[in-house]
Write a protein that holds these residues in place. Structure first.
Motif, PDB file in Angstrom:
ATOM      1  N   ARG A   4      -7.994  -0.649  -0.083  1.00 51.93           N
ATOM      2  CA  ARG A   4      -8.008   0.795  -0.105  1.00 51.93           C
ATOM      3  C   ARG A   4      -7.640   1.422   1.113  1.00 51.93           C
ATOM      4  O   ARG A   4      -8.001   0.952   2.137  1.00 51.93           O
ATOM      5  N   ARG A  56      -6.031   2.892  -7.858  1.00 56.74           N
ATOM      6  CA  ARG A  56      -4.845   2.043  -8.153  1.00 56.74           C
ATOM      7  C   ARG A  56      -5.068   0.772  -6.947  1.00 56.74           C
ATOM      8  O   ARG A  56      -4.067  -0.107  -7.355  1.00 56.74           O
ATOM      9  N   LEU A  57      -5.750   0.614  -6.219  1.00 54.38           N
ATOM     10  CA  LEU A  57      -5.917  -0.361  -5.310  1.00 54.38           C
ATOM     11  C   LEU A  57      -7.274  -1.297  -5.324  1.00 54.38           C
ATOM     12  O   LEU A  57      -8.355  -0.531  -5.541  1.00 54.38           O
ATOM     13  N   THR A 106      -5.231   6.627  -4.710  1.00 55.00           N
ATOM     14  CA  THR A 106      -4.934   5.236  -4.255  1.00 55.00           C
ATOM     15  C   THR A 106      -6.072   4.505  -4.519  1.00 55.00           C
ATOM     16  O   THR A 106      -6.050   3.333  -4.849  1.00 55.00           O
ATOM     17  N   ARG A 107      -7.301   5.108  -4.466  1.00 47.55           N
ATOM     18  CA  ARG A 107      -8.769   4.452  -4.802  1.00 47.55           C
ATOM     19  C   ARG A 107      -8.707   3.757  -6.084  1.00 47.55           C
ATOM     20  O   ARG A 107      -9.116   2.663  -6.570  1.00 47.55           O
ATOM     21  N   LEU A 121       0.692  -1.043   0.088  1.00 44.44           N
ATOM     22  CA  LEU A 121       0.070   0.036  -0.022  1.00 44.44           C
ATOM     23  C   LEU A 121       0.730   1.215   0.141  1.00 44.44           C
ATOM     24  O   LEU A 121       0.511   2.240  -0.634  1.00 44.44           O
ATOM     25  N   GLU A 122       1.898   1.254   0.729  1.00 45.11           N
ATOM     26  CA  GLU A 122       2.873   2.374   0.703  1.00 45.11           C
ATOM     27  C   GLU A 122       3.440   2.501  -0.623  1.00 45.11           C
ATOM     28  O   GLU A 122       3.875   3.757  -0.961  1.00 45.11           O
ATOM     29  N   VAL A 125       2.194   2.196  -3.388  1.00 40.68           N
ATOM     30  CA  VAL A 125       1.024   2.950  -4.280  1.00 40.68           C
ATOM     31  C   VAL A 125       1.048   4.481  -3.787  1.00 40.68           C
ATOM     32  O   VAL A 125       1.099   5.314  -4.550  1.00 40.68           O
ATOM     33  N   LEU A 126       1.057   4.753  -2.468  1.00 36.51           N
ATOM     34  CA  LEU A 126       0.805   6.055  -1.887  1.00 36.51           C
ATOM     35  C   LEU A 126       2.170   7.085  -2.407  1.00 36.51           C
ATOM     36  O   LEU A 126       1.777   8.146  -2.655  1.00 36.51           O
ATOM     37  N   HIS A 140       1.836   9.125  -5.532  1.00 40.30           N
ATOM     38  CA  HIS A 140       1.376  10.538  -5.581  1.00 40.30           C
ATOM     39  C   HIS A 140       2.379  11.528  -5.388  1.00 40.30           C
ATOM     40  O   HIS A 140       3.384  11.554  -4.530  1.00 40.30           O
TER      41      HIS A 140
END
Length: 591
Positions: free
Chosen positions: A534, A528-529, A525-526, A474-475, A477-478, A481
């Motif tokens: 999410r 891409r996850l 993120t929404r 998850l990180e 993906v974050l 940004h």
């Protein structure tokens, strides 16, 4: 019975006999866990569960094996399919023959992207008969997730719902494409399998230790682990799961689980059919408690398995209004709260029994039928497993009670359902099997009666609802940004989902820690996850680190427990000074 089928079953009678002896011993040992541990293990060199067990038991068997019920959002019946053991045996033979003509050979990897529809069970049985290797995949996966599975799974064939084939549009590869549902240009129509008339004869015996299943499961690195199981470890291994659930021949078993995850194979495939029980599937476009409860009554469900998230949602209803003929209730996927256990038993008069296992194993520990249930405890080791606690620092076995230790399985006892290892990751495999033990990575305590209580993960992976999530993934993906310089994801307590992913974020220069930035990051993120991954809460704050610069997620987790771990209503819970939740942005779902 076709001549080739008869010959196949006669040849494999020894394998069937050994499996039946183990199964029948466990059925007879209900209520006597010590006797259950003495069951005779099938140890033959060859075993093919679909041929040696399912087909033999299905011969002339008109009892319902699978019932799929489709409901709309209001709980209105849209359709229902019911197939007997004999029908599924014949249909999976046709499917196996058709797939072989399509090029599926022994050892080939099949990526299976199907929801709860009859084709899923047909293909699973057919793949086992062929000796192919199945990679179950969630229908929620993104194209990036699928690309990873295609590459690292060395996929030769894809079988997917027609509605999901668009996710493969930009993915290249030399793999066959089969669509289940409406015809899709460039994809073979699975409906053609039903017309196959060539019959099916296996390409010789299947070795029990040949690979059968590959599961991608989240870890603490960017890439999910690839767990390999064999024709022995999962089909035979799930005798432990059958015993824990308490399944019997003729039962109607309902399990709430999504395809693509190991628990689906546990309770929607191997364990019920090991027992000779009916599998009931209730499909809803979105989970709703009342239609599910109605189905329990209408279909006279005798055993019911669901993750704690579902149990908590069911308790929002007056359960005494529904009186299904339930005998067994079990929960798995995350720890069951003692209050949930007690309230369910008050409502239905049936003990809700917790259990524990992993994708890497079958059910290892459980509160078993006929034994005292200790609310809050996972229970005791199940047949086929010995369990020890190990000091994570010294590596020494913990013999006392009430002491935290890592749950481990001694390899000298040959754990019944243990994976063969992590594919293409020798370092991780060596770590998991170090010191002559399989290390689960989970921490527990043992009491004087031998009952184990879950304490937490030894690493940073956490559960949200029934899904296991990796902070690192998850990180990753974050930080894509532009406003995010650094991030750490930890579980934040939630009354419904157990926990939800929360991101602590350090901003890049030129960005303000305000609602607009928070909304932008959550929307980013929404897209891409997958929905179950999410980020649902976000806080702009400094990250605590060790002297070597590593983020101390344990400190952030503790902060979340202190802030949000109390029982007051969610809206009343305190927030950080610069903390934002997805509920703050009503239009986020349309972003």
């Amino acid at each position: 019975m076709a001549p080739d089928t008869a010959a196949r079953r006669n040849t494999d009678s020894a394998a069937h006999h050994d499996f039946r002896a183990a199964r029948d011993h466990l059925l007879a040992a209900r209520g006597d866990l010590d006797a259950a541990h003495a069951f005779p293990r099938p140890t033959g060199e060859h075993f093919n569960w679909a041929l040696d067990w399912f087909d033999t038991e299905a011969a002339g068997n008109d009892a319902t094996a699978l019932r799929v019920v489709d409901l709309d959002a209001d709980g209105t019946l849209l359709g229902e399919s019911a197939l007997s053991f004999a029908e599924l045996s014949a249909r999976s033979d046709r499917t196996a023959g058709w797939l072989r003509e399509r090029g599926v050979a022994r050892g080939d990897r099949i990526l299976l992207l199907l929801g709860n529809q009859v084709a899923l069970w047909e293909v699973m049985l057919a793949a086992i008969k062929l000796g192919a290797v199945v990679i179950p995949a969630s229908t929620l996966l993104t194209p990036d997730d699928l690309a990873d599975r295609l590459t690292r799974g060395r996929v030769r064939h894809v079988i997917a719902e027609s509605a999901l084939t668009a996710n493969f549009a930009q993915l290249d590869g030399d793999w066959t494409r089969t669509a289940v549902g409406a015809p899709v240009p460039g994809w073979t129509d699975y409906a053609d399998a039903a017309a196959h008339t060539g019959g099916f004869t296996p390409d010789g015996p299947t070795r029990a230790d040949d690979p059968l299943l590959l599961y991608f499961t989240s870890g603490t690195t960017s890439s999910p682990k690839l767990v390999q199981h064999t024709h022995r470890s999962y089909p035979v291994g799930h005798l432990s799961t059958m015993y824990w659930i308490g399944l019997r021949p003729g039962d109607v078993h309902l399990n709430v689980s999504s395809p693509g995850w190991a628990k689906h194979a546990w309770s929607n495939f191997f364990a019920p059919w090991n027992a000779g029980a009916e599998i009931l599937i209730v499909n809803q476009p979105r989970f709703s408690a009342r239609p599910l409860l109605d189905a329990l009554v209408r279909h006279r469900v005798t055993s019911f398995c669901a993750p704690p998230t579902v149990w908590r949602m069911l308790l929002l209803e007056d359960l005494e209004q529904w009186r299904p003929p339930l005998r067994e209730l079990v929960g798995a996927g995350e720890p069951l709260n003692p209050e949930v256990v007690e309230r369910i038993e008050r409502a239905w008069g049936v003990a809700l029994r917790d259990g524990y296992g992993q994708t890497e194993t079958t059910a290892q520990i459980g509160n078993t039928p006929g034994q005292p249930v200790k609310p809050g405890s996972m229970g005791r080791p199940l047949p086929g497993y010995q369990v020890t606690l190990v000091d994570p620092v010294t590596g020494e076995e913990i013999t006392g009670t009430g002491v935290d230790g890592e749950l481990c399985l001694p390899l000298v006892s040959a754990p019944l359902g243990l994976m063969t290892g992590y594919q293409d990751d020798p370092e991780r495999h060596a770590e998991s099997m170090a010191g002559g033990r399989y290390h689960t990575g989970d921490v527990a305590q043992r009491d004087a009666d031998g009952y184990y209580t879950f304490v937490g993960r030894a690493d940073d992976v956490f559960k949200s609802s029934d899904y296991r999530l990796s902070p690192f993934e998850l990180e990753s993906v974050l930080i894509e940004h532009p406003a995010v310089a650094e991030a750490a994801v930890v579980p934040s307590p939630d009354p419904l989902r157990l926990s939800v992913p929360k991101a602590y974020v350090i901003l890049a220069p030129g960005h303000e820690p305000d609602a607009a930035t928070a909304r932008s990051i959550l929307a980013f993120t929404r897209k891409r996850l997958a929905p179950y991954k999410r980020i649902r809460r976000l806080e702009f704050a400094d990250l605590p680190k060790t002297i070597s610069g590593k983020i101390r997620r344990i400190e952030l987790r503790g902060r979340e427990r202190e802030r949000h771990g109390e029982a007051e209503p969610l809206a009343a819970r305190p927030r950080g000074e610069r903390e934002f939740w997805e509920e703050d942005f009503p239009g986020l779902k349309d972003a």
